[in-house]
Design a protein around this motif. Sequence first.
Motif, PDB file in Angstrom:
ATOM      1  N   GLN A 173       0.844  -1.199   0.000  1.00 52.52           N
ATOM      2  CA  GLN A 173       0.000   0.000   0.000  1.00 52.52           C
ATOM      3  C   GLN A 173       0.879   1.249   0.000  1.00 52.52           C
ATOM      4  N   TRP A 174       0.530   2.173  -0.883  1.00 59.22           N
ATOM      5  CA  TRP A 174       1.219   3.463  -0.930  1.00 59.22           C
ATOM      6  C   TRP A 174       0.779   4.304   0.271  1.00 59.22           C
ATOM      7  N   TYR A 185       9.640   7.174  -1.202  1.00 61.07           N
ATOM      8  CA  TYR A 185       8.276   6.685  -1.146  1.00 61.07           C
ATOM      9  C   TYR A 185       8.130   5.705   0.016  1.00 61.07           C
ATOM     10  N   VAL A 186       6.974   5.753   0.676  1.00 62.58           N
ATOM     11  CA  VAL A 186       6.689   4.847   1.788  1.00 62.58           C
ATOM     12  C   VAL A 186       5.595   3.891   1.348  1.00 62.58           C
ATOM     13  N   SER A 187       5.840   2.602   1.517  1.00 63.25           N
ATOM     14  CA  SER A 187       4.829   1.595   1.195  1.00 63.25           C
ATOM     15  C   SER A 187       4.859   0.504   2.255  1.00 63.25           C
ATOM     16  N   CYS A 188       3.677  -0.057   2.537  1.00 60.21           N
ATOM     17  CA  CYS A 188       3.546  -1.073   3.581  1.00 60.21           C
ATOM     18  C   CYS A 188       2.970  -2.352   2.985  1.00 60.21           C
ATOM     19  N   VAL A 192       1.592  -8.216   5.538  1.00 51.99           N
ATOM     20  CA  VAL A 192       2.033  -7.891   6.902  1.00 51.99           C
ATOM     21  C   VAL A 192       2.046  -6.357   7.013  1.00 51.99           C
ATOM     22  N   PRO A 193       0.914  -5.723   7.375  1.00 55.44           N
ATOM     23  CA  PRO A 193       0.792  -4.262   7.308  1.00 55.44           C
ATOM     24  C   PRO A 193       1.792  -3.499   8.153  1.00 55.44           C
ATOM     25  N   THR A 194       2.379  -4.135   9.163  1.00 59.32           N
ATOM     26  CA  THR A 194       3.342  -3.416  10.002  1.00 59.32           C
ATOM     27  C   THR A 194       4.729  -3.349   9.385  1.00 59.32           C
ATOM     28  N   GLN A 195       4.940  -4.010   8.267  1.00 57.16           N
ATOM     29  CA  GLN A 195       6.234  -3.984   7.588  1.00 57.16           C
ATOM     30  C   GLN A 195       6.193  -2.951   6.470  1.00 57.16           C
ATOM     31  N   TYR A 254      -5.464   5.089  12.016  1.00 55.35           N
ATOM     32  CA  TYR A 254      -5.590   5.683  10.689  1.00 55.35           C
ATOM     33  C   TYR A 254      -4.228   5.702  10.006  1.00 55.35           C
ATOM     34  N   ARG A 255      -4.175   5.128   8.813  1.00 49.19           N
ATOM     35  CA  ARG A 255      -2.941   5.143   8.033  1.00 49.19           C
ATOM     36  C   ARG A 255      -3.113   6.109   6.860  1.00 49.19           C
ATOM     37  N   GLN A 256      -2.150   6.988   6.726  1.00 51.64           N
ATOM     38  CA  GLN A 256      -2.147   7.948   5.626  1.00 51.64           C
ATOM     39  C   GLN A 256      -2.102   7.205   4.293  1.00 51.64           C
ATOM     40  N   TYR A 257      -2.688   7.821   3.244  1.00 46.13           N
ATOM     41  CA  TYR A 257      -2.601   7.233   1.912  1.00 46.13           C
ATOM     42  C   TYR A 257      -2.104   8.294   0.946  1.00 46.13           C
TER      43      TYR A 257
END
Length: 624
Positions: A173-174, A185-188, A192-195, A254-257
């Motif tokens: 996810q961006w 760029y940050v992507s998760c 495994v959403p915490t990675q 809440y995770r930023q997008y």
Amino acid sequence: MKRMFVLTALAALATPVQAQSFTVLGHRFGADALVAADGRLLVAPNGERIVRLAADRWMRAQGDATPQQWYDDAGRLLREDRGYTEYHTPFVLPQAAHGDPLWKAFIRADGEPTGGWGVVDALGQVRLPALNDGEWLPLAVPDRVLWHANSGALRFHDLHGQPVMELDERKAQWVAGPFVGRHVYVSCSVEVPTQCNVQNEAGKTLFADDIDALLPVSDGGWWLRQGELWRRVDAQGRATDAARYRQQGLYPRYRQYGGSAGRRDWPEQVSRHATGREKDTPEPGWLMADGRFTAQPTTRGRVRMDYCDGRWQVVHDDDASPPTEVPAALAAVLGEPDAEQRQAPPWRVHPATDDHPAAVRDCNGQLMFAPPNVDQLDAVGAGLLGTFVGESSPRLWWEGATAHTVPEGLAIDDDHVVPPLLLLWNQATGQNQLYNIALGKVIGRSVDGVEHMDARRVVFRREGRQGLMLADGSEPLPPRYLEILPWGGDRTLTRRYLEDGDEELTLLDADYTVLMRRRLAFTGVALETTWEGDVQGHAVARLNLGTMQLPDGPYFVQQWLDRNGQVLVSDVSCPAPGDDVLARGAGVMLGMGWRQDSTPQQPCRLPDALMPVLQGGDTTPAMR
């Protein structure tokens, strides 16, 4: 192979010629002419519709026998293309030059069977290439854009359309990036959403962590958020101290997008926990773009940001403390104010409370106005309306210096406040009245309603007709007109019925002296928009004279007049064989020294009886 005829170099060598111009749509042409405000024909109506794109740029759509063409205000051909470009919504890049607008567009190159969605400028030149099954999106950074495909990876590009980064959202996810001056760029991970990884455009991972939001710091480090807690980290993602900063209102997590450290991405206010523990005394304040934390000037009550008189400031909701100007580092985070904030007056209304009456304070918190017995103040334009205790409608007007109160029984119409004139509603008579605050009194006779109102004059309705009243209450035009149309500050157009069923059209100057008077069978009048660069004007009026019945059939006529009433252009629709009501034959466009026919092979012959009208005269008996 794309065939393109470009005259840009020739145009650049030519001496710029300024022209105020407008378009004329011929009724039987299905195409526009581009005409100068002095009546000269700039572009003939022998193609398709012409639309204005930007300052000094017009585009004529592609026709069966004509390519797509771009012109300037003087009608000079700048470029033509036998491909197809269909303009859609503006494509606005941050920090883009004012004179270089862009649009999303559907583009099909000459000779190509299919097209795609790209970005073009006001000359139709492609800035971002045409692609399929997706759309181009601007980002909060000035030098990167995104191709958002309907399916598949997110693809980031530079402003030349070259790909620089790709993120497959089926796998990751961006979250954030790119950032101004820092193309990372940050992507998760989806699994495994915490990675989460922070990567540059070369594909190198700078660091990994559990990241819900990331904001750049000027020393190369970051503000990193997990859940509702921010912490300060260096360029490698290592914490620089033990402090944590809580941002309220992020439940559930809440995770930023796709954040790019724009104004909307930055937290408005946080609470600092000095050792990162719950038992720490929270200290409210803000995260700075230079990596520092700035504490709120006082801990008493809640605060908010406001933009007043050209600067950002901290305002205390309890009104107990004066506003304080925000630090420069915080102002940089807040960014540019929006249009509404820039246009707001340099004072603020403070509603009435149990302890304080309604009041107005300047941007420094100093009291400017606190009228007695007023429990409601409402900002309107550059002033405000006040409603007295026990009343339901405003009777007070204040414009920054002096308050004006209208008599009891009258109420100010908040839709018609144009100092020095106020439109009032008389509740007893059910009619409107005008009030001049410079004279301090009601002026003129009552009216049923208002069609137009400015600081000098009012077009009003009374007993089914329109009239014109000046700011002193006099009526140079009594209420006997079908329509009164102000044209700038020194011209007025009027229409009224005559006893024999015709209409009289008059053009008046600033002293309401007649410049033009015409007797016509029918008139519809509107002001035409003219352009010179990015300056919009109304140098031309358009008349719809309706269909005139002559012995050989019906003729439909429309005309364009200058500000002295001279006819610049006439557009005539002639009858076809068998026409007895509507004119459905050939069209003729006549200008000052020029003529254009919709069907040059079979031009329409204009009858002598029509010529007086085409020359700016009256309807002849044969037309009635």
